[in-house]
Write a protein that holds these residues in place. Structure first.
Motif, mmCIF file in Angstrom:
data_model
loop_
_atom_site.group_PDB
_atom_site.id
_atom_site.type_symbol
_atom_site.label_atom_id
_atom_site.label_comp_id
_atom_site.label_asym_id
_atom_site.label_seq_id
_atom_site.Cartn_x
_atom_site.Cartn_y
_atom_site.Cartn_z
ATOM 1 N N ILE A 5 54.275 80.856 35.965
ATOM 2 C CA ILE A 5 53.691 79.570 35.613
ATOM 3 C C ILE A 5 53.841 79.373 34.114
ATOM 4 O O ILE A 5 53.601 80.303 33.325
ATOM 5 N N ALA A 16 52.014 71.761 32.819
ATOM 6 C CA ALA A 16 52.136 73.047 33.488
ATOM 7 C C ALA A 16 53.226 72.928 34.552
ATOM 8 O O ALA A 16 53.460 71.839 35.093
ATOM 9 N N ILE A 50 46.978 74.422 36.179
ATOM 10 C CA ILE A 50 47.462 75.691 36.732
ATOM 11 C C ILE A 50 47.171 75.759 38.236
ATOM 12 O O ILE A 50 48.014 76.175 39.035
ATOM 13 N N ARG A 54 50.022 76.123 41.092
ATOM 14 C CA ARG A 54 49.900 77.382 41.836
ATOM 15 C C ARG A 54 49.780 77.129 43.336
ATOM 16 O O ARG A 54 50.163 77.985 44.151
ATOM 17 N N LEU A 66 52.078 84.344 33.645
ATOM 18 C CA LEU A 66 51.852 83.003 33.113
ATOM 19 C C LEU A 66 52.109 83.014 31.608
ATOM 20 O O LEU A 66 51.635 83.914 30.905
ATOM 21 N N THR A 103 42.412 83.092 35.975
ATOM 22 C CA THR A 103 43.507 83.042 36.948
ATOM 23 C C THR A 103 43.820 84.381 37.598
ATOM 24 O O THR A 103 44.459 84.430 38.649
ATOM 25 N N VAL A 107 48.847 87.082 31.210
ATOM 26 C CA VAL A 107 49.109 85.878 30.426
ATOM 27 C C VAL A 107 49.704 86.258 29.072
ATOM 28 O O VAL A 107 49.219 87.188 28.411
ATOM 29 N N ALA A 305 56.489 84.316 29.435
ATOM 30 C CA ALA A 305 55.966 85.083 30.560
ATOM 31 C C ALA A 305 56.976 86.131 31.020
ATOM 32 O O ALA A 305 56.602 87.297 31.295
#
Length: 310
Positions: A5, A16, A50, A54, A66, A103, A107, A305
């Motif tokens: 993401i 996003a 997100i 997702r 992410l 989440t 990250v 990411a």
């Protein structure tokens, strides 16, 4: 299928996307940042975006991580944001950890211009290279540097800020003060009263004129606007020459609205750069428009990411 993401945080807009490992945007969402509502409110909107992207992930798919590209100053090691100029109230805000906790994903947080450089290196015109400089010329001048296949971060992740290059010893003016889109509009405002017949007066006033109007008037052949664009080319080209000497990249990529909407400006600035390098071998370095366009922020965040999980 494996995905990451990507989140791109801007002063005006949040975006996003769900991104494949090869840089395909499967689905993307956006909303207004509304920075005046404060960090917690903006964080809530980021988390909502997100959730939306997702939701596309299927049970057999893998979500590997992410990435977040955000305005600096920030520390990619600690994941903290420190008072971005266009986002008041974000002093020492632990953005990475807050998103990771909400989440459950690994990250990575990075400066947006650094992320864009990484995105161009992984998915754009920098693919296969080990040394790259990416510049963005819009409201300000930002950038990122890849050296030996690694993003140049420096202390506190604050390296690679080309817009802060001091270019006038008398005033202390930095490159961004003179050559950004904002600076181009400011110079136009200063000159317009001396050119009462300029087409710029039909497009804007000295208090409202922007780089976009200067560009449009120049394309129409307006004398003042063309002079302003020639000045812009000289200022950008001198800076490009400095970047070539400082980092000796294999390619110099330039993005941002001022360049992407004005291909002739980039061509002129390139010639200025090549004319002002002190070592002939730098004329072999291509100076080209960045290739990812409006997606550079999201693909840069996706590259952040991927760099973390590899």
């Amino acid at each position: 299928m494996d995905y990451v993401i990507a989140v791109d945080i801007g002063g005006t807009q949040l975006r996003a996307a769900l991104v494949t490992l090869t840089g395909e945007l499967v689905v993307s969402e956006r909303t207004a940042t509304l920075v005046h509502e404060g960090a917690e409110a903006v964080l809530g909107r980021v988390l909502k975006l997100i959730e939306l992207v997702r939701a596309v992930v299927l049970p057999n798919d893998r979500l590997l991580g992410l990435g977040i590209g955000a305005p600096g100053p920030l520390d990619p090691v600690t994941g903290m944001i420190y008072s971005p100029p266009n986002m008041p109230g974000w002093d020492a805000f632990p953005l990475r950890d807050r998103v990771a906790t909400a989440t459950g994903l690994p990250v990575t947080l990075g400066n947006d211009a650094n992320a864009a450089a990484l995105g161009e290196w992984r998915f754009g015109r920098g693919q296969g290279l080990r040394h790259l400089v990416y510049l963005t010329v819009s409201t300000g001048i930002g950038g990122g540097v890849i050296v030996d296949g690694q993003l140049l971060l420096g202390r506190l992740g604050a390296a690679g800020e080309p817009g802060f290059l001091i270019v006038d010893h008398a005033t202390g003016a930095i490159w961004e003060d003179l050559a950004s889109g904002t600076a181009l509009g400011r110079e136009a405002a200063k000159q317009m009263p001396h050119y009462p017949d300029s087409a710029l007066h039909t497009l804007a006033t000295p208090t409202t004129v922007t780089a976009a109007e200067v560009s449009l008037a120049a394309q129409q052949g307006d004398r003042l606007a063309r002079q302003l664009m020639e000045r812009e080319a000289r200022l950008l080209g001198m800076g490009f020459a400095s970047m070539l000497h400082l980092f000796s990249p294999e390619i110099l990529l330039v993005g941002g609205s001022v360049i992407l909407h004005n291909p002739a400006l980039l061509e002129a600035a390139r010639e200025v750069a090549y004319a002002n390098v002190r070592v002939p071998l730098y004329r072999e370095v291509p100076i080209l428009a960045a290739s990812l366009g409006d997606h550079v922020g999201l693909l840069g965040a996706a590259a952040l990411a991927l760099q973390c999980i590899e």
